[in-house]
Design a protein around this motif. Structure first.
Motif, short mmCIF file in Angstrom:
data_model
loop_
_atom_site.label_atom_id
_atom_site.label_comp_id
_atom_site.label_asym_id
_atom_site.label_seq_id
_atom_site.Cartn_x
_atom_site.Cartn_y
_atom_site.Cartn_z
N UNK A 92 45.26 46.11 36.38
CA UNK A 92 45.09 45.15 37.35
C UNK A 92 46.56 44.76 37.66
N UNK A 93 46.96 45.22 38.99
CA UNK A 93 48.36 45.08 39.33
C UNK A 93 48.83 43.71 39.64
N UNK A 94 49.93 43.31 39.91
CA UNK A 94 50.44 41.92 40.13
C UNK A 94 49.55 41.30 40.97
N UNK A 95 48.87 40.19 40.73
CA UNK A 95 48.16 39.35 41.66
C UNK A 95 48.48 37.77 41.19
N UNK A 96 48.57 36.83 42.50
CA UNK A 96 48.81 35.69 42.21
C UNK A 96 47.88 34.77 41.38
N UNK A 97 47.94 34.26 40.57
CA UNK A 97 47.09 33.16 39.91
C UNK A 97 46.93 31.96 40.97
N UNK A 98 47.89 31.31 41.39
CA UNK A 98 48.19 30.32 42.11
C UNK A 98 49.50 30.03 42.46
#
Length: 121
Positions: A92-98
């Motif tokens: 999973x590449x960088x992704x925003x949690x919140x």
């Protein structure tokens, strides 16, 4: 509340090289009581390591399904960008949690462990 963690490895040299490349750090190898440990450098004030790679035979087996450890990073895009060149697999590449909780990403290391990264930016 985390005091210590151990990441199981099959091949200490390979795992040490992987983590040193991904995190741009040096891992110190320590042999004790029939096992081999690769201590991560500590960035807090105590100066005591807070985690280790561990090669200890049958009692420690790498797994994609065990406990998930999150390493804190300045910007995890840097570390996740070095994973495949170091011999791992990005899951999973960088992704925003919140907006308030920052970003995450995770990978499978050179030994088969699932490891996560976290950063605020």
């Amino acid at each position: 509340m985390v005091t210590w963690f151990e990441i199981p490895v099959i091949n200490m040299d390979r795992a040490k090289a992987f983590y040193e490349k991904v995190f741009d750090i040096e891992i110190g190898i320590h042999k004790m009581d029939g096992l081999q440990m690769g201590w991560f450098p500590n960035k807090n004030q105590s100066g005591i390591a807070t985690g280790s790679l561990i090669h200890a035979g049958e009692h420690y087996k790498p797994s994609e399904n065990g406990v998930l450890i999150y390493f804190s990073c300045e910007n995890l895009a840097n570390e996740i960008g070095r994973v495949e060149a170091a011999g791992g697999k990005v899951v999973s590449n960088k992704k925003q949690i919140s907006p308030e909780n920052g970003y995450m990403g995770y990978f499978i290391d050179s030994e088969g462990n699932r490891i996560a990264l976290h950063s605020q930016k």
